[in-house]
Design a protein around this motif. Sequence first.
Motif, PDB file in Angstrom:
ATOM      1  N   ASP A 269      15.733 -17.100  -1.664  1.00 58.90           N
ATOM      2  CA  ASP A 269      14.568 -16.401  -2.203  1.00 58.90           C
ATOM      3  C   ASP A 269      14.075 -15.357  -1.206  1.00 58.90           C
ATOM      4  O   ASP A 269      14.458 -15.376  -0.036  1.00 58.90           O
ATOM      5  N   SER A 270      13.206 -14.458  -1.712  1.00 59.63           N
ATOM      6  CA  SER A 270      12.757 -13.341  -0.862  1.00 59.63           C
ATOM      7  C   SER A 270      12.025 -13.825   0.394  1.00 59.63           C
ATOM      8  O   SER A 270      12.022 -13.166   1.420  1.00 59.63           O
ATOM      9  N   ASP A 271      11.412 -15.015   0.323  1.00 61.05           N
ATOM     10  CA  ASP A 271      10.707 -15.520   1.509  1.00 61.05           C
ATOM     11  C   ASP A 271      11.641 -16.213   2.493  1.00 61.05           C
ATOM     12  O   ASP A 271      11.206 -16.774   3.497  1.00 61.05           O
ATOM     13  N   GLY A 272      12.954 -16.209   2.189  1.00 60.73           N
ATOM     14  CA  GLY A 272      13.924 -16.795   3.119  1.00 60.73           C
ATOM     15  C   GLY A 272      14.282 -18.238   2.825  1.00 60.73           C
ATOM     16  O   GLY A 272      15.187 -18.800   3.444  1.00 60.73           O
ATOM     17  N   SER A 273      13.593 -18.846   1.867  1.00 63.64           N
ATOM     18  CA  SER A 273      13.926 -20.238   1.556  1.00 63.64           C
ATOM     19  C   SER A 273      15.213 -20.294   0.725  1.00 63.64           C
ATOM     20  O   SER A 273      15.571 -19.338   0.041  1.00 63.64           O
ATOM     21  N   VAL A 274      15.919 -21.419   0.823  1.00 67.76           N
ATOM     22  CA  VAL A 274      17.145 -21.600   0.041  1.00 67.76           C
ATOM     23  C   VAL A 274      16.878 -22.649  -1.033  1.00 67.76           C
ATOM     24  O   VAL A 274      16.376 -23.736  -0.753  1.00 67.76           O
ATOM     25  N   VAL A 275      17.203 -22.275  -2.280  1.00 71.15           N
ATOM     26  CA  VAL A 275      16.829 -23.094  -3.430  1.00 71.15           C
ATOM     27  C   VAL A 275      18.060 -23.419  -4.271  1.00 71.15           C
ATOM     28  O   VAL A 275      18.926 -22.567  -4.458  1.00 71.15           O
ATOM     29  N   VAL A 276      18.139 -24.658  -4.762  1.00 66.97           N
ATOM     30  CA  VAL A 276      19.238 -25.012  -5.670  1.00 66.97           C
ATOM     31  C   VAL A 276      18.662 -25.192  -7.072  1.00 66.97           C
ATOM     32  O   VAL A 276      17.732 -25.981  -7.278  1.00 66.97           O
ATOM     33  N   ASP A 277      19.242 -24.463  -8.034  1.00 60.95           N
ATOM     34  CA  ASP A 277      18.869 -24.660  -9.430  1.00 60.95           C
ATOM     35  C   ASP A 277      19.771 -25.766  -9.960  1.00 60.95           C
ATOM     36  O   ASP A 277      20.989 -25.641  -9.957  1.00 60.95           O
ATOM     37  N   LEU A 278      19.155 -26.861 -10.390  1.00 62.57           N
ATOM     38  CA  LEU A 278      19.955 -28.043 -10.707  1.00 62.57           C
ATOM     39  C   LEU A 278      20.595 -27.997 -12.090  1.00 62.57           C
ATOM     40  O   LEU A 278      21.373 -28.881 -12.461  1.00 62.57           O
ATOM     41  N   GLY A 279      20.238 -26.973 -12.859  1.00 62.94           N
ATOM     42  CA  GLY A 279      20.922 -26.735 -14.127  1.00 62.94           C
ATOM     43  C   GLY A 279      20.701 -27.800 -15.178  1.00 62.94           C
ATOM     44  O   GLY A 279      21.506 -27.965 -16.094  1.00 62.94           O
ATOM     45  N   ILE A 280      19.645 -28.563 -15.057  1.00 61.48           N
ATOM     46  CA  ILE A 280      19.359 -29.587 -16.056  1.00 61.48           C
ATOM     47  C   ILE A 280      17.907 -29.431 -16.465  1.00 61.48           C
ATOM     48  O   ILE A 280      17.034 -29.262 -15.606  1.00 61.48           O
ATOM     49  N   GLU A 281      17.690 -29.513 -17.768  1.00 59.45           N
ATOM     50  CA  GLU A 281      16.335 -29.366 -18.260  1.00 59.45           C
ATOM     51  C   GLU A 281      15.462 -30.485 -17.680  1.00 59.45           C
ATOM     52  O   GLU A 281      15.935 -31.623 -17.528  1.00 59.45           O
ATOM     53  N   ASN A 282      14.255 -30.192 -17.384  1.00 59.12           N
ATOM     54  CA  ASN A 282      13.305 -31.167 -16.807  1.00 59.12           C
ATOM     55  C   ASN A 282      13.613 -31.610 -15.380  1.00 59.12           C
ATOM     56  O   ASN A 282      12.954 -32.495 -14.856  1.00 59.12           O
ATOM     57  N   LEU A 283      14.644 -31.048 -14.791  1.00 63.14           N
ATOM     58  CA  LEU A 283      14.903 -31.373 -13.386  1.00 63.14           C
ATOM     59  C   LEU A 283      14.576 -30.119 -12.568  1.00 63.14           C
ATOM     60  O   LEU A 283      15.359 -29.177 -12.542  1.00 63.14           O
ATOM     61  N   PRO A 284      13.406 -30.118 -11.926  1.00 64.92           N
ATOM     62  CA  PRO A 284      12.986 -28.906 -11.223  1.00 64.92           C
ATOM     63  C   PRO A 284      13.947 -28.507 -10.107  1.00 64.92           C
ATOM     64  O   PRO A 284      14.573 -29.381  -9.488  1.00 64.92           O
ATOM     65  N   GLU A 285      14.044 -27.220  -9.880  1.00 67.72           N
ATOM     66  CA  GLU A 285      14.919 -26.758  -8.793  1.00 67.72           C
ATOM     67  C   GLU A 285      14.422 -27.268  -7.449  1.00 67.72           C
ATOM     68  O   GLU A 285      13.267 -27.656  -7.309  1.00 67.72           O
ATOM     69  N   LYS A 286      15.318 -27.255  -6.455  1.00 68.21           N
ATOM     70  CA  LYS A 286      14.981 -27.913  -5.196  1.00 68.21           C
ATOM     71  C   LYS A 286      15.145 -26.972  -4.006  1.00 68.21           C
ATOM     72  O   LYS A 286      16.194 -26.344  -3.837  1.00 68.21           O
ATOM     73  N   VAL A 287      14.110 -26.937  -3.174  1.00 67.35           N
ATOM     74  CA  VAL A 287      14.193 -26.171  -1.930  1.00 67.35           C
ATOM     75  C   VAL A 287      14.960 -27.005  -0.914  1.00 67.35           C
ATOM     76  O   VAL A 287      14.579 -28.137  -0.619  1.00 67.35           O
ATOM     77  N   ARG A 290      13.456 -24.543   4.100  1.00 65.24           N
ATOM     78  CA  ARG A 290      12.119 -23.975   3.936  1.00 65.24           C
ATOM     79  C   ARG A 290      12.082 -22.511   4.376  1.00 65.24           C
ATOM     80  O   ARG A 290      12.949 -22.058   5.122  1.00 65.24           O
ATOM     81  N   SER A 291      11.049 -21.823   3.926  1.00 62.92           N
ATOM     82  CA  SER A 291      10.958 -20.390   4.250  1.00 62.92           C
ATOM     83  C   SER A 291      10.806 -20.157   5.759  1.00 62.92           C
ATOM     84  O   SER A 291      11.268 -19.158   6.287  1.00 62.92           O
ATOM     85  N   ASP A 292      10.190 -21.130   6.468  1.00 63.94           N
ATOM     86  CA  ASP A 292      10.060 -20.957   7.921  1.00 63.94           C
ATOM     87  C   ASP A 292      11.317 -21.423   8.657  1.00 63.94           C
ATOM     88  O   ASP A 292      11.317 -21.549   9.880  1.00 63.94           O
ATOM     89  N   GLY A 293      12.366 -21.724   7.898  1.00 62.23           N
ATOM     90  CA  GLY A 293      13.641 -22.113   8.508  1.00 62.23           C
ATOM     91  C   GLY A 293      13.756 -23.613   8.748  1.00 62.23           C
ATOM     92  O   GLY A 293      14.828 -24.107   9.099  1.00 62.23           O
ATOM     93  N   GLY A 294      12.653 -24.323   8.537  1.00 64.30           N
ATOM     94  CA  GLY A 294      12.660 -25.769   8.798  1.00 64.30           C
ATOM     95  C   GLY A 294      13.537 -26.524   7.810  1.00 64.30           C
ATOM     96  O   GLY A 294      13.773 -26.068   6.690  1.00 64.30           O
TER      97      GLY A 294
END
Length: 559
Positions: A269-287, A290-294
Amino acid sequence: MNFKKELADFAEAQENEILVSPKSEMGDFCLPCFQYAKIEHKPPDVIANELKEKLFLKKNFLVDRIETIGGYLNFFLNKKMVAKKVLETKTDFDFEYKNYGIGKTVCIDYCSANLAKYLHIGHMSTTMIGESLHRIYSALGYKVVRINYLGDYGTPFGKMVVAIGLWGNIDDIKKNGIDAIQDLYVKFSSNETEELMEKARYASKCIEEKMGEEYEIYKIIIDISIKECKRIINLIGIEFDDWRGESFYDSQIEKQLREVESSGISREDSDGSVVVDLGIENLPEKVVKRSDGGSTYIIRDLCAVQDRFDRYTFDEMLYVVAVQQKLHFEQLFRICSMLNKPYASRLHHISFGMFSTPEGKIASRRGKQAIFVDIFNTALDKAKEVIKDKEFKFESKTNVAKQVALGAIAFSILKVERNKDKVFDLQSAISFDGETAPYLQYTYARCCSLLRKFDVMEKTNTGSTEKLEHIYETYFEIFKICNSFDQVILSSKEKAEPCFIARELLNLAQVFNKFYNEVKILDNDNYNLSEKLIQIVKMVKNLFEFTLPLVMVYPVSEM
Ligand code: ARG
């Protein structure tokens, strides 16, 4: 003896077609004939009657009589014969499924406490359920790896280090251990400001990078906390094989992130965080970063599961963690499957509901309440009081008190379905009446005492055993339960529900005590009958001995 199989062979049916009859007037087992109607082009009741005639001629020693109602063939067992057969095979408890899991490995992640805080009531469920599952799997022949995945990572430790710098000192912490640490943590929480949080984040970063005084203080905190955790684990008589905590996986995080990123399942994402889209309805994507690199909880879990698979090549990996983390584990398992991990389908979240004292929810931030050790000590005091007037010849009083206390706590958790919420009522948990561990321990001790008395009984007055068959019939439930207990243990593993075992033990104790109260088991005027009846006692005692520890209740031979 497997009644269903015996009856299926007898009736030339499949084992799964034989069902337990829902009502006693419909016999002990039944065979519904509806499925044959289509094939044989006859109504089910006609088929049932024909079968009845056929089986009448064939005869089987287990079956007393057969009746039909509608399309059902109902079997009434010959209770005397069955009882004899059960006694023959079950007096020395030899677990039928002891080789069931041979060659297979299961990892169980339980306890897994966050360090630098007290182990509180919330850790009791994971510890007791996890330990019970370890024992059940071990009984089934599995190799079990017990993992205490310590929470030794992240901002809480940064907060602690800042709090120590502001209000505490190392000597005090070394002296007062976890109490001093916990007090400072509480102090930080109640004085929390954005400025303090900024310092805490900086301290966490130093800890992650293993640098500065911050890291040195962190190591001291961890050292004290692990010792405290081990002390408590020892107190309740359990052990772990693997103590690798979250921080152990620090060095693998970069590699794990690269794998996620290169597999194409994530986006930055633009803030530098890395996100996984889990591709399943009702399963929210997961960071995952973190944007601060943590790093994140989930990425550390991804590293941990890979490491466990590399080390132990598990066939099953059980996470005994509160239901609040359901989503976390769904997301973790989904990412493993998106990464095509061979172990993705072997991961299971064994969730559980809340266990609380009547005062309500417990949070460690609120300071000293419903702490593991306090609960244990209160139970211990109560147990000492309950047995204070008893005299012990074969057991040490101290040990009995400890086992009563432990059993009472563990059994309050394990007798209820995992996901149900439970309230810990010490008073009733420690009582000898009702659905409690002491009740089971008392019943076991009663068996032991009967056996000891039988050993020194005069053999002179022999007497008749004619009452025996009637007794077998009246207390048939004892034989039924003993006969199918192996199956109950297996199902409790299958559903990861120790309560199946717990409930069946209570049922057995109940019929056994009825038998004890109504029948003179040791009759000085009738050695022959006593000798037969003591076999029932022996069978129940042996079953208890094997099974009680599976639900964390320790058999004591005297009570
Ligand atoms: N330390 C965590 C907590 O107390 C539980 C860890 C459970 N295990 C895991 N592999 N995530 O909430």
